[in-house]
Design a protein around this motif. Structure first.
Motif, PDB file in Angstrom:
ATOM      1  N   GLN A 102       0.815  -1.220   0.000  1.00  0.00           N
ATOM      2  CA  GLN A 102       0.000   0.000   0.000  1.00  0.00           C
ATOM      3  C   GLN A 102       0.846   1.267   0.000  1.00  0.00           C
ATOM      4  O   GLN A 102       0.323   2.369  -0.141  1.00  0.00           O
ATOM      5  CB  GLN A 102      -0.902   0.017   1.247  1.00  0.00           C
ATOM      6  CG  GLN A 102      -1.918  -1.112   1.310  1.00  0.00           C
ATOM      7  CD  GLN A 102      -2.707  -1.073   2.600  1.00  0.00           C
ATOM      8  OE1 GLN A 102      -2.152  -1.194   3.686  1.00  0.00           O
ATOM      9  NE2 GLN A 102      -4.024  -0.882   2.478  1.00  0.00           N
ATOM     10  N   SER A 103       2.159   1.094   0.176  1.00  0.00           N
ATOM     11  CA  SER A 103       3.042   2.248   0.309  1.00  0.00           C
ATOM     12  C   SER A 103       3.252   2.945  -1.039  1.00  0.00           C
ATOM     13  O   SER A 103       3.240   2.318  -2.103  1.00  0.00           O
ATOM     14  CB  SER A 103       4.383   1.811   0.891  1.00  0.00           C
ATOM     15  OG  SER A 103       5.311   2.868   0.900  1.00  0.00           O
ATOM     16  N   ALA A 104       3.477   4.245  -0.953  1.00  0.00           N
ATOM     17  CA  ALA A 104       3.820   5.007  -2.160  1.00  0.00           C
ATOM     18  C   ALA A 104       5.298   4.855  -2.499  1.00  0.00           C
ATOM     19  O   ALA A 104       5.730   5.199  -3.601  1.00  0.00           O
ATOM     20  CB  ALA A 104       3.484   6.488  -1.955  1.00  0.00           C
ATOM     21  N   ASP A 105       6.077   4.345  -1.547  1.00  0.00           N
ATOM     22  CA  ASP A 105       7.510   4.146  -1.749  1.00  0.00           C
ATOM     23  C   ASP A 105       7.730   2.896  -2.602  1.00  0.00           C
ATOM     24  O   ASP A 105       7.335   1.782  -2.226  1.00  0.00           O
ATOM     25  CB  ASP A 105       8.202   4.000  -0.386  1.00  0.00           C
ATOM     26  CG  ASP A 105       9.718   3.950  -0.508  1.00  0.00           C
ATOM     27  OD1 ASP A 105      10.217   3.089  -1.268  1.00  0.00           O
ATOM     28  OD2 ASP A 105      10.396   4.735   0.177  1.00  0.00           O
ATOM     29  N   GLU A 106       8.369   3.069  -3.746  1.00  0.00           N
ATOM     30  CA  GLU A 106       8.563   1.948  -4.675  1.00  0.00           C
ATOM     31  C   GLU A 106       9.411   0.846  -4.080  1.00  0.00           C
ATOM     32  O   GLU A 106       9.166  -0.351  -4.307  1.00  0.00           O
ATOM     33  CB  GLU A 106       9.192   2.461  -5.972  1.00  0.00           C
ATOM     34  CG  GLU A 106       9.226   1.429  -7.092  1.00  0.00           C
ATOM     35  CD  GLU A 106       7.836   0.967  -7.497  1.00  0.00           C
ATOM     36  OE1 GLU A 106       7.701  -0.219  -7.887  1.00  0.00           O
ATOM     37  OE2 GLU A 106       6.885   1.773  -7.415  1.00  0.00           O
ATOM     38  N   ASP A 107      10.440   1.194  -3.283  1.00  0.00           N
ATOM     39  CA  ASP A 107      11.288   0.175  -2.661  1.00  0.00           C
ATOM     40  C   ASP A 107      10.486  -0.674  -1.688  1.00  0.00           C
ATOM     41  O   ASP A 107      10.647  -1.904  -1.624  1.00  0.00           O
ATOM     42  CB  ASP A 107      12.461   0.839  -1.930  1.00  0.00           C
ATOM     43  CG  ASP A 107      13.491   1.421  -2.895  1.00  0.00           C
ATOM     44  OD1 ASP A 107      13.510   0.962  -4.062  1.00  0.00           O
ATOM     45  OD2 ASP A 107      14.258   2.312  -2.491  1.00  0.00           O
ATOM     46  N   LYS A 108       9.627  -0.034  -0.900  1.00  0.00           N
ATOM     47  CA  LYS A 108       8.802  -0.793   0.031  1.00  0.00           C
ATOM     48  C   LYS A 108       7.833  -1.703  -0.709  1.00  0.00           C
ATOM     49  O   LYS A 108       7.571  -2.831  -0.292  1.00  0.00           O
ATOM     50  CB  LYS A 108       8.033   0.158   0.949  1.00  0.00           C
ATOM     51  CG  LYS A 108       8.890   0.791   2.030  1.00  0.00           C
ATOM     52  CD  LYS A 108       8.030   1.573   3.015  1.00  0.00           C
ATOM     53  CE  LYS A 108       8.902   2.118   4.145  1.00  0.00           C
ATOM     54  NZ  LYS A 108       8.080   2.876   5.137  1.00  0.00           N
ATOM     55  N   ARG A 109       7.305  -1.199  -1.812  1.00  0.00           N
ATOM     56  CA  ARG A 109       6.393  -2.039  -2.604  1.00  0.00           C
ATOM     57  C   ARG A 109       7.104  -3.267  -3.134  1.00  0.00           C
ATOM     58  O   ARG A 109       6.548  -4.374  -3.138  1.00  0.00           O
ATOM     59  CB  ARG A 109       5.798  -1.227  -3.767  1.00  0.00           C
ATOM     60  CG  ARG A 109       4.719  -0.232  -3.335  1.00  0.00           C
ATOM     61  CD  ARG A 109       4.184   0.546  -4.539  1.00  0.00           C
ATOM     62  NE  ARG A 109       3.682  -0.358  -5.582  1.00  0.00           N
ATOM     63  CZ  ARG A 109       2.483  -0.912  -5.565  1.00  0.00           C
ATOM     64  NH1 ARG A 109       1.644  -0.665  -4.565  1.00  0.00           N
ATOM     65  NH2 ARG A 109       2.091  -1.709  -6.537  1.00  0.00           N
ATOM     66  N   ARG A 110       8.345  -3.098  -3.592  1.00  0.00           N
ATOM     67  CA  ARG A 110       9.117  -4.247  -4.080  1.00  0.00           C
ATOM     68  C   ARG A 110       9.359  -5.250  -2.950  1.00  0.00           C
ATOM     69  O   ARG A 110       9.312  -6.454  -3.162  1.00  0.00           O
ATOM     70  CB  ARG A 110      10.432  -3.774  -4.699  1.00  0.00           C
ATOM     71  CG  ARG A 110      10.297  -3.270  -6.130  1.00  0.00           C
ATOM     72  CD  ARG A 110      11.654  -3.189  -6.813  1.00  0.00           C
ATOM     73  NE  ARG A 110      12.484  -2.153  -6.224  1.00  0.00           N
ATOM     74  CZ  ARG A 110      12.526  -0.891  -6.646  1.00  0.00           C
ATOM     75  NH1 ARG A 110      11.774  -0.523  -7.679  1.00  0.00           N
ATOM     76  NH2 ARG A 110      13.311  -0.003  -6.081  1.00  0.00           N
ATOM     77  N   GLU A 111       9.654  -4.733  -1.744  1.00  0.00           N
ATOM     78  CA  GLU A 111       9.831  -5.617  -0.602  1.00  0.00           C
ATOM     79  C   GLU A 111       8.537  -6.389  -0.296  1.00  0.00           C
ATOM     80  O   GLU A 111       8.566  -7.576   0.042  1.00  0.00           O
ATOM     81  CB  GLU A 111      10.247  -4.804   0.629  1.00  0.00           C
ATOM     82  CG  GLU A 111      11.672  -4.259   0.562  1.00  0.00           C
ATOM     83  CD  GLU A 111      11.997  -3.393   1.778  1.00  0.00           C
ATOM     84  OE1 GLU A 111      11.141  -3.318   2.693  1.00  0.00           O
ATOM     85  OE2 GLU A 111      13.096  -2.802   1.805  1.00  0.00           O
ATOM     86  N   GLY A 112       7.421  -5.710  -0.426  1.00  0.00           N
ATOM     87  CA  GLY A 112       6.138  -6.365  -0.208  1.00  0.00           C
ATOM     88  C   GLY A 112       5.882  -7.474  -1.207  1.00  0.00           C
ATOM     89  O   GLY A 112       5.445  -8.573  -0.845  1.00  0.00           O
TER      90      GLY A 112
END
Length: 361
Positions: free
Chosen positions: A253-263
């Motif tokens: 749900q994050s707007a941060d692309e790195d966090k999305r990749r981690e998800g």
């Protein structure tokens, strides 16, 4: 084996008694509820009368917490030459027997890996154990004669004997039986107060996951109370996976692309590990799971439809390896998913189309 006694005429005890009587063994039935023993006797599982002398084998089919006391009392009365129990937990009853000073040379702990969502004698069937593993956990003190009686029982019930250490058995069933029961119940519990519009969307997936949630709570309380540590250990690992999965979903749900990749990586990891674990579940006849092709057929909800599609498959020379039915909510129709060897799938599809069946992808 010519004579046996069954103490506890629920699903497992009555099913064992039915299997034995069908093969000529005289079975004496008893239960803390006399009506249950009389019901089992009326079903043809034996006689609700005590034996005049020692029987060959006593089968103790009571909850795990009562196994040791029941066997100790039966031994004091000289009920049988050998004693087994069929409880779903093995380490605790054995230690309880030792504490009571029971004769372990006459005893073998066993566990038939078979059951149903329903309980009680009316749910029993003589073929409940056919082809299923039946675990035996003999102690070093167990006499060969008692082990032979236990093996004969397994053979008469047409089950498959598996010898294990008692504590190893308890860890194994915690993983493959007890934890799945709790997880199924937890998922089903989410439905209790769900909106009706959501429940009406239930499909085959939720039916598969929640099937065993229909089991009798009292029975499972007895089992889980006798094996809490190993079950808690497995659930702790599941809880860790759940926590990481929740974090991964939040990251999506994050707007941060790195966090999305981690998800994405976290979700993919648990799904792939699930694939790897599922592959290890034994397939047909206990062999390694085979890769079957699915042929999906739309059938109406009328008598004889299943028999007709199976007959048409047989006429085409195709062996059905497995079958599932996906019901259409609110519709008088369903989809039969027929599992066959990959090379047989196009043959079956063509044959059923020729017979006028409506095929689905």
């Amino acid at each position: 084996m010519r004579t046996a006694a069954v103490i506890g005429t629920g699903l497992i005890g009555t099913s064992a008694a039915l299997a034995l009587t069908s093969r000529g063994v005289t079975v004496h039935l008893s239960d803390s509820d006399p009506d249950a023993a009389r019901t089992a006797a009326a079903l043809g599982a034996g006689v609700a009368e005590p034996a005049e002398g020692p029987v060959d084998l006593a089968i103790i089919a009571v909850p795990p917490a009562h196994v040791a006391a029941t066997i100790a009392e039966a031994q004091r009365s000289g009920l049988a030459h050998g004693y087994i129990d069929v409880a779903g937990v093995k380490g605790g009853p054995r230690r309880d027997l030792q504490a009571l000073g029971a004769d372990l040379s006459q005893y073998i702990g066993t566990h038939p890996m078979s059951g149903r969502e329903r309980s009680g004698p009316l749910a029993a069937t003589a073929d409940l154990f056919e082809g299923r593993p039946w675990v035996l956990t003999p102690t070093p003190e167990a006499e060969t004669e008692v082990l032979n009686l236990a093996l004969e029982l397994v053979a008469l019930c047409r089950a498959v004997p598996v010898v294990m250490d008692a504590d190893a058995h308890d860890r194994a069933v915690a993983l493959v039986s007890h934890t799945p029961q709790l997880l199924s119940s937890m998922v089903a519990a989410r439905l209790e107060h769900a909106e009706e519009t959501a429940v009406r969307l239930c499909g085959q997936g939720i039916r598969d996951v929640t099937r065993i949630a229909a089991s009798e709570p009292g029975m499972w309380l007895d089992i889980l109370s006798a094996n809490p540590g190993p079950v808690a250990d497995v659930l702790a690992g599941v809880a860790e996976d759940l926590g990481e999965t929740v974090q991964a979903l939040r990251a999506l749900q994050s707007a941060d692309e790195d966090k999305r990749r981690e998800g994405v990586a976290g979700i993919e990891d648990v799904l792939r590990r699930g694939n790897a674990g599922r592959v290890r579940v034994p397939g047909k006849h206990g062999a390694a799971p085979a890769a079957y092709e699915m042929v999906a057929v739309l059938i109406g909800d009328q008598p004889g439809e299943l028999a007709r599609v199976f007959a048409d498959a047989g006429a085409a020379g195709v062996n059905i390896e497995d079958v599932r039915i996906e019901h259409s909510t609110g519709q008088q129709a369903g989809i039969v998913q027929i599992m066959v060897e990959p090379k047989a799938a196009p043959v079956l599809t063509a044959a059923l189309r020729e017979k006028g069946w409506s095929m689905r992808q």
